[in-house]
Design a protein around this motif. Sequence first.
Motif, PDB file in Angstrom:
ATOM      1  N   THR A 124      33.973  25.085  16.157  1.00 55.52           N
ATOM      2  CA  THR A 124      33.522  26.467  16.304  1.00 55.52           C
ATOM      3  C   THR A 124      34.641  27.401  15.846  1.00 55.52           C
ATOM      4  OG1 THR A 124      34.358  26.781  18.551  1.00 55.52           O
ATOM      5  CG2 THR A 124      32.150  25.818  18.310  1.00 55.52           C
ATOM      6  N   VAL A 125      34.271  28.642  15.668  1.00 56.22           N
ATOM      7  CA  VAL A 125      35.247  29.625  15.216  1.00 56.22           C
ATOM      8  C   VAL A 125      36.313  29.868  16.283  1.00 56.22           C
ATOM      9  CG1 VAL A 125      34.057  31.688  16.073  1.00 56.22           C
ATOM     10  CG2 VAL A 125      35.373  31.823  13.957  1.00 56.22           C
ATOM     11  N   TYR A 126      35.973  29.594  17.537  1.00 56.16           N
ATOM     12  CA  TYR A 126      36.943  29.745  18.618  1.00 56.16           C
ATOM     13  C   TYR A 126      38.091  28.753  18.467  1.00 56.16           C
ATOM     14  CZ  TYR A 126      33.260  32.478  20.890  1.00 56.16           C
ATOM     15  OH  TYR A 126      32.316  33.412  21.170  1.00 56.16           O
ATOM     16  N   GLU A 127      37.772  27.550  17.977  1.00 55.46           N
ATOM     17  CA  GLU A 127      38.808  26.545  17.757  1.00 55.46           C
ATOM     18  C   GLU A 127      39.588  26.809  16.476  1.00 55.46           C
ATOM     19  OE1 GLU A 127      37.159  22.458  18.233  1.00 55.46           O
ATOM     20  OE2 GLU A 127      35.281  23.547  18.493  1.00 55.46           O
ATOM     21  N   LEU A 128      38.853  27.247  15.442  1.00 57.14           N
ATOM     22  CA  LEU A 128      39.463  27.385  14.125  1.00 57.14           C
ATOM     23  C   LEU A 128      40.336  28.627  14.012  1.00 57.14           C
ATOM     24  CD1 LEU A 128      36.312  26.387  12.056  1.00 57.14           C
ATOM     25  CD2 LEU A 128      38.416  25.048  12.268  1.00 57.14           C
ATOM     26  N   ILE A 129      39.940  29.721  14.693  1.00 56.85           N
ATOM     27  CA  ILE A 129      40.716  30.972  14.633  1.00 56.85           C
ATOM     28  C   ILE A 129      41.000  31.432  16.061  1.00 56.85           C
ATOM     29  CG2 ILE A 129      40.900  33.244  13.566  1.00 56.85           C
ATOM     30  CD1 ILE A 129      38.556  32.551  11.783  1.00 56.85           C
ATOM     31  N   PRO A 130      41.979  30.842  16.736  1.00 60.27           N
ATOM     32  CA  PRO A 130      42.237  31.194  18.140  1.00 60.27           C
ATOM     33  C   PRO A 130      43.016  32.495  18.315  1.00 60.27           C
ATOM     34  CG  PRO A 130      43.764  29.495  17.413  1.00 60.27           C
ATOM     35  CD  PRO A 130      42.834  29.738  16.259  1.00 60.27           C
ATOM     36  N   ASP A 131      43.291  33.225  17.210  1.00 60.69           N
ATOM     37  CA  ASP A 131      44.045  34.479  17.309  1.00 60.69           C
ATOM     38  C   ASP A 131      43.307  35.480  18.195  1.00 60.69           C
ATOM     39  OD1 ASP A 131      44.645  37.364  16.277  1.00 60.69           O
ATOM     40  OD2 ASP A 131      46.338  36.149  15.619  1.00 60.69           O
ATOM     41  N   PRO A 132      43.987  36.071  19.191  1.00 60.45           N
ATOM     42  CA  PRO A 132      43.315  37.008  20.121  1.00 60.45           C
ATOM     43  C   PRO A 132      42.666  38.207  19.414  1.00 60.45           C
ATOM     44  CG  PRO A 132      45.473  36.371  20.963  1.00 60.45           C
ATOM     45  CD  PRO A 132      45.385  35.832  19.567  1.00 60.45           C
ATOM     46  N   ALA A 133      43.307  38.702  18.352  1.00 60.75           N
ATOM     47  CA  ALA A 133      42.755  39.868  17.648  1.00 60.75           C
ATOM     48  C   ALA A 133      41.388  39.545  17.062  1.00 60.75           C
ATOM     49  CB  ALA A 133      43.710  40.325  16.538  1.00 60.75           C
ATOM     50  N   PHE A 134      41.256  38.323  16.481  1.00 60.90           N
ATOM     51  CA  PHE A 134      39.960  37.954  15.920  1.00 60.90           C
ATOM     52  C   PHE A 134      38.942  37.695  17.020  1.00 60.90           C
ATOM     53  CE2 PHE A 134      36.956  34.567  14.947  1.00 60.90           C
ATOM     54  CZ  PHE A 134      36.233  35.184  13.938  1.00 60.90           C
ATOM     55  N   LEU A 135      39.335  36.966  18.052  1.00 59.98           N
ATOM     56  CA  LEU A 135      38.393  36.637  19.124  1.00 59.98           C
ATOM     57  C   LEU A 135      37.879  37.896  19.801  1.00 59.98           C
ATOM     58  CD1 LEU A 135      40.135  33.506  20.710  1.00 59.98           C
ATOM     59  CD2 LEU A 135      38.257  33.586  19.061  1.00 59.98           C
ATOM     60  N   ASN A 136      38.727  38.904  19.895  1.00 60.52           N
ATOM     61  CA  ASN A 136      38.295  40.181  20.457  1.00 60.52           C
ATOM     62  C   ASN A 136      37.219  40.820  19.581  1.00 60.52           C
ATOM     63  OD1 ASN A 136      38.479  42.421  22.320  1.00 60.52           O
ATOM     64  ND2 ASN A 136      39.550  43.531  20.711  1.00 60.52           N
ATOM     65  N   LEU A 137      37.418  40.776  18.246  1.00 64.20           N
ATOM     66  CA  LEU A 137      36.414  41.299  17.320  1.00 64.20           C
ATOM     67  C   LEU A 137      35.107  40.530  17.445  1.00 64.20           C
ATOM     68  CD1 LEU A 137      38.437  41.791  13.999  1.00 64.20           C
ATOM     69  CD2 LEU A 137      37.504  43.571  15.438  1.00 64.20           C
ATOM     70  N   PHE A 138      35.197  39.201  17.474  1.00 69.23           N
ATOM     71  CA  PHE A 138      33.998  38.368  17.483  1.00 69.23           C
ATOM     72  C   PHE A 138      33.226  38.527  18.781  1.00 69.23           C
ATOM     73  CE2 PHE A 138      31.657  34.354  17.948  1.00 69.23           C
ATOM     74  CZ  PHE A 138      30.985  34.338  16.732  1.00 69.23           C
ATOM     75  N   ASN A 139      33.923  38.564  19.897  1.00 63.65           N
ATOM     76  CA  ASN A 139      33.236  38.680  21.179  1.00 63.65           C
ATOM     77  C   ASN A 139      32.605  40.056  21.368  1.00 63.65           C
ATOM     78  OD1 ASN A 139      33.839  36.055  21.992  1.00 63.65           O
ATOM     79  ND2 ASN A 139      35.827  36.646  22.829  1.00 63.65           N
ATOM     80  N   GLN A 140      33.240  41.086  20.803  1.00 66.44           N
ATOM     81  CA  GLN A 140      32.686  42.440  20.919  1.00 66.44           C
ATOM     82  C   GLN A 140      31.682  42.740  19.806  1.00 66.44           C
ATOM     83  OE1 GLN A 140      35.701  45.459  21.264  1.00 66.44           O
ATOM     84  NE2 GLN A 140      36.800  44.374  22.872  1.00 66.44           N
ATOM     85  N   LYS A 141      31.513  41.785  18.882  1.00 68.56           N
ATOM     86  CA  LYS A 141      30.589  41.953  17.742  1.00 68.56           C
ATOM     87  C   LYS A 141      30.928  43.245  16.976  1.00 68.56           C
ATOM     88  CE  LYS A 141      28.485  38.408  19.434  1.00 68.56           C
ATOM     89  NZ  LYS A 141      29.507  37.489  19.837  1.00 68.56           N
ATOM     90  N   ARG A 142      32.211  43.403  16.679  1.00 70.99           N
ATOM     91  CA  ARG A 142      32.686  44.634  16.053  1.00 70.99           C
ATOM     92  C   ARG A 142      33.128  44.363  14.622  1.00 70.99           C
ATOM     93  NH1 ARG A 142      37.821  46.958  16.486  1.00 70.99           N
ATOM     94  NH2 ARG A 142      38.368  45.485  18.120  1.00 70.99           N
ATOM     95  N   ASN A 143      32.585  45.147  13.673  1.00 65.79           N
ATOM     96  CA  ASN A 143      33.001  45.030  12.277  1.00 65.79           C
ATOM     97  C   ASN A 143      34.453  45.452  12.130  1.00 65.79           C
ATOM     98  OD1 ASN A 143      30.448  44.210  11.519  1.00 65.79           O
ATOM     99  ND2 ASN A 143      29.799  46.249  10.908  1.00 65.79           N
ATOM    100  N   ALA A 144      35.141  44.848  11.190  1.00 64.71           N
ATOM    101  CA  ALA A 144      36.530  45.222  10.914  1.00 64.71           C
ATOM    102  C   ALA A 144      36.748  45.223   9.416  1.00 64.71           C
ATOM    103  CB  ALA A 144      37.507  44.253  11.579  1.00 64.71           C
ATOM    104  N   VAL A 145      37.226  46.352   8.885  1.00 62.86           N
ATOM    105  CA  VAL A 145      37.516  46.402   7.457  1.00 62.86           C
ATOM    106  C   VAL A 145      38.889  45.811   7.173  1.00 62.86           C
ATOM    107  CG1 VAL A 145      36.035  48.358   6.957  1.00 62.86           C
ATOM    108  CG2 VAL A 145      38.371  48.769   7.688  1.00 62.86           C
ATOM    109  N   TYR A 146      39.742  45.740   8.181  1.00 61.87           N
ATOM    110  CA  TYR A 146      41.043  45.112   7.968  1.00 61.87           C
ATOM    111  C   TYR A 146      41.650  44.798   9.325  1.00 61.87           C
ATOM    112  CZ  TYR A 146      45.809  44.263   6.493  1.00 61.87           C
ATOM    113  OH  TYR A 146      47.021  43.677   6.275  1.00 61.87           O
ATOM    114  N   GLU A 147      42.020  43.559   9.535  1.00 57.54           N
ATOM    115  CA  GLU A 147      42.668  43.160  10.781  1.00 57.54           C
ATOM    116  C   GLU A 147      43.677  42.070  10.452  1.00 57.54           C
ATOM    117  OE1 GLU A 147      43.476  43.616  14.713  1.00 57.54           O
ATOM    118  OE2 GLU A 147      41.755  44.593  13.786  1.00 57.54           O
ATOM    119  N   ARG A 148      44.881  42.220  10.947  1.00 60.23           N
ATOM    120  CA  ARG A 148      45.907  41.194  10.720  1.00 60.23           C
ATOM    121  C   ARG A 148      45.773  40.111  11.797  1.00 60.23           C
ATOM    122  NH1 ARG A 148      50.790  42.920   7.718  1.00 60.23           N
ATOM    123  NH2 ARG A 148      50.419  44.995   6.877  1.00 60.23           N
TER     124      ARG A 148
END
Length: 599
Positions: A201-225
């Motif tokens: 799952t994406v939770y395993e593949l990208i465990p970065d908190p910044a991404f997981l926050n975007l994915f869980n909040q279903k929020r679009n991002a034009v740029y995120e490090r």
Amino acid sequence: MTELLQIQDFIQKIAEGITLATEIDTQVIDCYCNRIAGTVSQSLPPIGGVVRNILKTGLPQICTSPGLAPACQYCDRKENCNEKGFIHYPIFYDDSVVGVMGIICFTQEQAKKIDDSKYRLFSFIEQMCSIIQLKLKEYEIYSREAEMLEEALLQNQILNQAMSQISNGYIFVNKDGTIRNYNDKALQILHTTEKKIHSQTVYELIPDPAFLNLFNQKRNAVYERIYICKKEYGIFVTFFYNENELLGCTVNFKTIDSFCTRMEISDHLSGGNTVSLRDFLGESKEMLAVKKLAQKAAVQPVNVLITGESGTGKEFLARAIHGSSNRSKNPFIAIDCQNFSTETMDEELFGSPDIPDTTPDSHTPGALELASSGTIFLNRIELLPISLQFKLLSCIKNHYFTRKGSNRKVSVDVRIIVSTSASLKQLTHTNEFLEELYYCLSGIPITLPPLRTRKNDIMLYARHILDKHNKYFTSKSLRFDKKINMYFSQYAWPGNIHEMENAIQYMLSIHNNKSLILTADELPVNIRENVNTMGIPQRMQTDMNASSGIPLRSIENQILLDLINERGDTVAEKKQIAEKLGISLSTLYRRLSELSYRS
């Protein structure tokens, strides 16, 4: 092919079942008068007949006296018909008659059955027609799903082939976090394999908190490090919905290095912006007026036009306005219109598709998307090609744009600040700049005055620049010699603040490091040659020497008297005049004494 022919085997079983149950022959005729199924071998009459009448009217019919029924009157077999009775019922589908089901009697015994049980048999045939109708609907749904599945598989295959050609990493994530599509680059970035990724799952593949926050909040991002296995990437995330139902999202990976070669990302993009109007220097009345207008611009949702000579600090003012606005926590992106051709400028502003039209939502975002909810600064706006002026105007007016190669509307929520050293109003008269765009961009126009017109700010900027760069050249705290004040105040500064910064960096570079004082000898040659020791610009002095033979001493004395009359004759004011001229207070008194001036 007719609808009934698509389920012919099913209808044949229905017909045989009816015949078995009633001991009366059964037939099913389609809308073209072709027998689809049944146990009747007799053909339809070439002209007229009950079946054609029902196909036309949609009305069922029961008859135990063939030849007397109204529908029989136009049948060419009326005189020698061997039918003894019948029940015919229309088969409807989507409000149209697609066929007729009927039982036909060829003996008196069969006709008596219909006569004795006509209502029960009529209801029975009606129910069988309803079953056929339901089967048609089921077949339609099945066919549509099969077509959709086949189309989806084909699109999936095309998508995977297209994605394999992309240099950036792409993944399509289902709403539950499983991976639906990916390309080879994504496998490398995520450190996984084609075999393993389907069980991850994406939770395993990208465990970065910044991404997981975007994915869980279903929020679009034009740029995120984010970080994946200790390597930094910039990601672009877009969520997709079918009406209100979440389908999933796409994630586009770009390495920070490759991304920054396409567009310079300012510190504001990563939230590092600390510049505000508090940092905007200037104590002259001209700059206080600029700052007051800029403060109004910061709190208003309007576009801003900044004009001024090169080097006056137009971009810094734009950053300060952004930093003092309610958009300060969102991106600030600066683009110089001079640096791009028409085609590349289009892509820089509006983005470009990365893969074919089969996946229109996969693209390289432009500055207008990257600056979402923030500010975009367009320097040298007068150099924007006319074709892109029309496109930018449409974007401002409609709050959306369509990128090249796509029909999809991209919504825009961005503040636009532009700058120019030209007269845009004059360019509208020569049709080099769209007049309507000029008015759209100049919601609040701000003019930055050149440095030479605000003498009171010159040393303020000079000391600030010295403090800013001092630490990079020496561990000592340096200061200016008093004579520097005179040179800086009298020099015309054609390059404004940028020229001053370069001049001070030059002085720091050649300083001997033994003294804490920067002297006039360390000034760039062009400044020393353009200002004399009395503070008179060299060009003015040359003109005066060439005029009417008036002695230079007399001209200097007149300058002293003018300054006294202008500034005042208190001790404090005389100190200021002496400092401005780069002479000591005692020298000033001596010169005034020579003029018989008594303090």
